[in-house]
Scaffold this motif. Structure first.
Motif, PDB file in Angstrom:
ATOM      1  N   LEU A 206       0.967  -1.429   0.037  1.00 32.94           N
ATOM      2  CA  LEU A 206       0.093  -0.013   0.022  1.00 32.94           C
ATOM      3  C   LEU A 206       0.337   1.489  -0.431  1.00 32.94           C
ATOM      4  CD1 LEU A 206      -2.569   1.698   0.376  1.00 32.94           C
ATOM      5  CD2 LEU A 206      -2.406   1.186   3.091  1.00 32.94           C
ATOM      6  N   TRP A 207       0.476   1.997  -0.977  1.00 33.26           N
ATOM      7  CA  TRP A 207       1.248   3.259  -0.648  1.00 33.26           C
ATOM      8  C   TRP A 207       0.375   4.379  -0.783  1.00 33.26           C
ATOM      9  CZ3 TRP A 207       6.312   4.703  -2.563  1.00 33.26           C
ATOM     10  CH2 TRP A 207       7.005   3.492  -3.311  1.00 33.26           C
ATOM     11  N   ILE A 208       0.732   5.502   0.308  1.00 29.18           N
ATOM     12  CA  ILE A 208      -0.017   6.750   0.510  1.00 29.18           C
ATOM     13  C   ILE A 208       0.955   7.319   0.079  1.00 29.18           C
ATOM     14  CG2 ILE A 208      -1.479   8.112   2.152  1.00 29.18           C
ATOM     15  CD1 ILE A 208      -2.498   5.504   1.055  1.00 29.18           C
ATOM     16  N   GLU A 209       0.717   8.789  -0.151  1.00 30.24           N
ATOM     17  CA  GLU A 209       1.086   9.757  -1.536  1.00 30.24           C
ATOM     18  C   GLU A 209       2.197   8.958  -1.572  1.00 30.24           C
ATOM     19  OE1 GLU A 209       0.636  12.668  -1.461  1.00 30.24           O
ATOM     20  OE2 GLU A 209      -1.068  12.781  -0.873  1.00 30.24           O
ATOM     21  N   ASP A 210       3.948   9.547  -1.422  1.00 26.95           N
ATOM     22  CA  ASP A 210       4.536   8.911  -2.384  1.00 26.95           C
ATOM     23  C   ASP A 210       5.793   7.613  -1.082  1.00 26.95           C
ATOM     24  OD1 ASP A 210       5.158   9.820  -4.853  1.00 26.95           O
ATOM     25  OD2 ASP A 210       5.451  12.133  -3.920  1.00 26.95           O
ATOM     26  N   PRO A 212       5.609   4.218   0.798  1.00 26.35           N
ATOM     27  CA  PRO A 212       4.969   2.908   1.291  1.00 26.35           C
ATOM     28  C   PRO A 212       4.315   2.497   3.154  1.00 26.35           C
ATOM     29  CG  PRO A 212       7.486   2.812   0.858  1.00 26.35           C
ATOM     30  CD  PRO A 212       6.893   3.784   0.666  1.00 26.35           C
ATOM     31  N   VAL A 213       3.848   2.022   2.936  1.00 29.22           N
ATOM     32  CA  VAL A 213       2.573   2.495   4.230  1.00 29.22           C
ATOM     33  C   VAL A 213       2.746   0.606   5.121  1.00 29.22           C
ATOM     34  CG1 VAL A 213       1.965   4.224   4.322  1.00 29.22           C
ATOM     35  CG2 VAL A 213       0.866   2.750   3.815  1.00 29.22           C
ATOM     36  N   GLY A 214       3.570  -0.440   4.846  1.00 31.18           N
ATOM     37  CA  GLY A 214       2.325  -0.826   4.367  1.00 31.18           C
ATOM     38  C   GLY A 214       2.106  -2.393   3.466  1.00 31.18           C
ATOM     39  N   ASP A 215       2.299  -3.509   4.410  1.00 23.19           N
ATOM     40  CA  ASP A 215       1.999  -4.885   2.811  1.00 23.19           C
ATOM     41  C   ASP A 215       0.522  -4.792   3.378  1.00 23.19           C
ATOM     42  OD1 ASP A 215       5.350  -5.110   2.350  1.00 23.19           O
ATOM     43  OD2 ASP A 215       5.326  -6.346   4.515  1.00 23.19           O
ATOM     44  N   LEU A 216       0.440  -5.529   2.520  1.00 22.27           N
ATOM     45  CA  LEU A 216      -1.253  -6.422   1.755  1.00 22.27           C
ATOM     46  C   LEU A 216      -0.646  -8.284   0.915  1.00 22.27           C
ATOM     47  CD1 LEU A 216      -2.379  -3.429  -0.949  1.00 22.27           C
ATOM     48  CD2 LEU A 216      -2.444  -3.882   1.494  1.00 22.27           C
ATOM     49  N   ARG A 217      -1.955  -8.281   1.538  1.00 22.66           N
ATOM     50  CA  ARG A 217      -1.813 -10.438   1.669  1.00 22.66           C
ATOM     51  C   ARG A 217      -3.738 -10.433   1.523  1.00 22.66           C
ATOM     52  NH1 ARG A 217      -0.876  -9.742   6.426  1.00 22.66           N
ATOM     53  NH2 ARG A 217      -1.067 -10.985   8.514  1.00 22.66           N
ATOM     54  N   SER A 218      -3.397 -11.974   1.586  1.00 24.19           N
ATOM     55  CA  SER A 218      -5.206 -12.080   1.457  1.00 24.19           C
ATOM     56  C   SER A 218      -5.651 -11.621   2.818  1.00 24.19           C
ATOM     57  CB  SER A 218      -5.407 -13.919   1.174  1.00 24.19           C
ATOM     58  OG  SER A 218      -6.546 -13.777   1.006  1.00 24.19           O
ATOM     59  N   GLY A 219      -7.019 -10.837   3.024  1.00 20.68           N
ATOM     60  CA  GLY A 219      -7.855 -10.888   4.423  1.00 20.68           C
ATOM     61  C   GLY A 219      -7.310  -9.144   4.910  1.00 20.68           C
ATOM     62  N   SER A 220      -6.299  -8.672   4.116  1.00 18.03           N
ATOM     63  CA  SER A 220      -6.239  -7.439   4.285  1.00 18.03           C
ATOM     64  C   SER A 220      -7.204  -6.331   4.510  1.00 18.03           C
ATOM     65  CB  SER A 220      -4.757  -6.836   3.773  1.00 18.03           C
ATOM     66  OG  SER A 220      -3.500  -7.917   3.870  1.00 18.03           O
ATOM     67  N   VAL A 221      -6.966  -5.296   4.921  1.00 13.70           N
ATOM     68  CA  VAL A 221      -7.963  -4.453   4.564  1.00 13.70           C
ATOM     69  C   VAL A 221      -7.730  -2.996   4.670  1.00 13.70           C
ATOM     70  CG1 VAL A 221     -11.001  -3.102   5.947  1.00 13.70           C
ATOM     71  CG2 VAL A 221      -9.679  -5.807   6.043  1.00 13.70           C
ATOM     72  N   VAL A 222      -7.687  -2.033   3.811  1.00 13.89           N
ATOM     73  CA  VAL A 222      -7.283  -0.855   3.254  1.00 13.89           C
ATOM     74  C   VAL A 222      -8.697  -0.081   3.690  1.00 13.89           C
ATOM     75  CG1 VAL A 222      -6.253   0.606   2.304  1.00 13.89           C
ATOM     76  CG2 VAL A 222      -6.431  -1.458   2.448  1.00 13.89           C
ATOM     77  N   PHE A 223      -8.991   1.281   4.031  1.00 12.70           N
ATOM     78  CA  PHE A 223      -9.952   1.762   4.334  1.00 12.70           C
ATOM     79  C   PHE A 223      -9.647   3.965   3.441  1.00 12.70           C
ATOM     80  CE2 PHE A 223     -11.651   6.190   7.206  1.00 12.70           C
ATOM     81  CZ  PHE A 223     -12.893   6.026   5.888  1.00 12.70           C
ATOM     82  N   PHE A 224     -10.445   4.044   2.662  1.00 15.15           N
ATOM     83  CA  PHE A 224      -9.708   5.453   2.166  1.00 15.15           C
ATOM     84  C   PHE A 224     -10.304   6.485   2.168  1.00 15.15           C
ATOM     85  CE2 PHE A 224      -7.550   2.132  -1.107  1.00 15.15           C
ATOM     86  CZ  PHE A 224      -6.886   2.335  -0.177  1.00 15.15           C
ATOM     87  N   PRO A 225     -10.476   7.422   3.031  1.00 13.98           N
ATOM     88  CA  PRO A 225     -11.122   8.364   3.847  1.00 13.98           C
ATOM     89  C   PRO A 225     -11.131   9.345   1.671  1.00 13.98           C
ATOM     90  CG  PRO A 225      -9.561   8.666   5.155  1.00 13.98           C
ATOM     91  CD  PRO A 225      -9.187   7.609   4.281  1.00 13.98           C
ATOM     92  N   ILE A 226     -12.226  10.484   1.670  1.00 16.75           N
ATOM     93  CA  ILE A 226     -12.185  10.926   0.036  1.00 16.75           C
ATOM     94  C   ILE A 226     -11.077  12.504   0.308  1.00 16.75           C
ATOM     95  CG2 ILE A 226     -13.995  12.502  -0.216  1.00 16.75           C
ATOM     96  CD1 ILE A 226     -15.739  11.893   0.699  1.00 16.75           C
ATOM     97  N   GLY A 227     -10.588  11.609  -1.292  1.00 24.06           N
ATOM     98  CA  GLY A 227     -10.061  13.153  -1.252  1.00 24.06           C
ATOM     99  C   GLY A 227      -7.831  12.235  -1.070  1.00 24.06           C
ATOM    100  N   VAL A 228      -7.375  11.144  -0.256  1.00 28.67           N
ATOM    101  CA  VAL A 228      -6.153  10.130  -0.157  1.00 28.67           C
ATOM    102  C   VAL A 228      -5.884  10.029  -1.244  1.00 28.67           C
ATOM    103  CG1 VAL A 228      -5.207   8.741   1.647  1.00 28.67           C
ATOM    104  CG2 VAL A 228      -7.137  10.134   2.154  1.00 28.67           C
ATOM    105  N   ARG A 229      -4.525  10.578  -1.858  1.00 25.63           N
ATOM    106  CA  ARG A 229      -4.131   9.650  -2.480  1.00 25.63           C
ATOM    107  C   ARG A 229      -3.345   8.602  -2.884  1.00 25.63           C
ATOM    108  NH1 ARG A 229      -0.480  12.590  -6.835  1.00 25.63           N
ATOM    109  NH2 ARG A 229       1.192  12.915  -4.729  1.00 25.63           N
ATOM    110  N   HIS A 230      -3.332   7.531  -2.979  1.00 26.78           N
ATOM    111  CA  HIS A 230      -2.565   6.749  -2.574  1.00 26.78           C
ATOM    112  C   HIS A 230      -2.796   5.288  -3.963  1.00 26.78           C
ATOM    113  CE1 HIS A 230      -7.504   6.014  -3.415  1.00 26.78           C
ATOM    114  NE2 HIS A 230      -6.959   4.580  -3.492  1.00 26.78           N
TER     115      HIS A 230
END
Length: 260
Positions: A206-210, A212-230
């Motif tokens: 997962l990338w937020i702005e420029d 990397p903020v964490g690894d993704l795998r089956s079962g990962s959950v991400v929440f994005f507010p309006i306007g967050v670049r990702h």
């Protein structure tokens, strides 16, 4: 006390499960994360179990991860299996039934968010699906079942998505889709909607702005507010598959201008 709204990355293994009749419920995305438009859950029902409830003020969409069962909405029965989605209109009584030996596992979303004490037990209605007259009030929104295998994918560069539930089938508050991400990373972007994403298969980052903020795998959950670049990067050899729900409803292609 208000909760700061920011992008969040979690994994289902880190989220406490709540015991419900015949199974376990996990709130993947809820008001504790500061959501304003959409909340998401994961429900696991044991063999020969059923769970009935009703809630006013929120529409619901669900997607079957594994197992087989029935989704009964106002007395109408949908026989479901992996890859199928069901739209439940606001205020409709509904029941999840596991008809097989393995657990029935669902990932769903609700919009707008409601308080958990507004989700009330309901008595299952008679199964009227075999009768010609079986239907909800004709002036109301009807429940629908969608099979992703029957939905033509929309190409978005090298990526693609299938819209399962949207205003086209009567869901006014949100859109549900599955997406396929090949190896690589798409450009950063932001949406005019709040979004909950569940990783169905694959590995990535997962990338937020420029950053990397964490690894993704089956079962990962991400929440994005309006306007967050990702962006989601697929770091594996196989395609990454995601399930998403966002509100306000629209197209997964909708993006805010870079200057936002």
């Amino acid at each position: 006390m208000s909760v700061q709204q920011r992008a969040r990355l979690r994994h289902q293994s880190e989220i406490s499960g709540l015991p419900v009749e015949g199974g376990t419920l996990q709130w993947l995305v809820d008001r504790d994360l500061g959501v304003q438009h959409v909340m998401a859950y994961r429900l696991r029902l044991d063999s020969d179990s059923a769970l009935s409830h009703v809630h006013s003020g929120a529409e619901e969409v669900l997607y079957v991860l594994e197992g087989r069962g029935e989704i009964q909405v106002e007395g109408m029965t949908h026989h479901v299996g992996p890859g199928q989605a069901v739209f439940i209109p606001d205020g409709a009584e509904h029941t999840y039934v596991n008809t097989g030996a393995p657990p029935l596992t669902l990932v769903g979303a609700m919009a707008p968010p409601i308080a958990l004490d507004e989700i009330l037990p309901a008595m299952p209605r008679l199964d009227l699906s075999g009768l010609a007259s079986a239907s909800l009030n004709e002036t109301a929104v009807a429940p629908r079942m969608m099979d992703e295998r029957q939905v033509t994918p929309t190409l978005m560069g090298e990526r693609s998505f299938r819209v399962l539930v949207s205003p086209d089938v009567g869901c006014r508050q949100m859109t549900q889709f599955t997406g396929v991400i090949p190896t690589g990373r798409a450009p950063l972007h932001a949406h005019p909607h709040e979004e909950a994403v569940y990783i169905l298969a694959g590995t990535g980052r997962l990338w937020i702005e420029d950053q990397p903020v964490g690894d993704l795998r089956s079962g990962s959950v991400v929440f994005f507010p309006i306007g967050v670049r990702h962006t989601l990067e697929n770091t594996g050899r196989d395609d990454m598959k995601v399930l998403g729900a966002f509100s306000p409803a629209g197209s997964p292609e909708a993006k805010l201008p870079p200057s936002h």
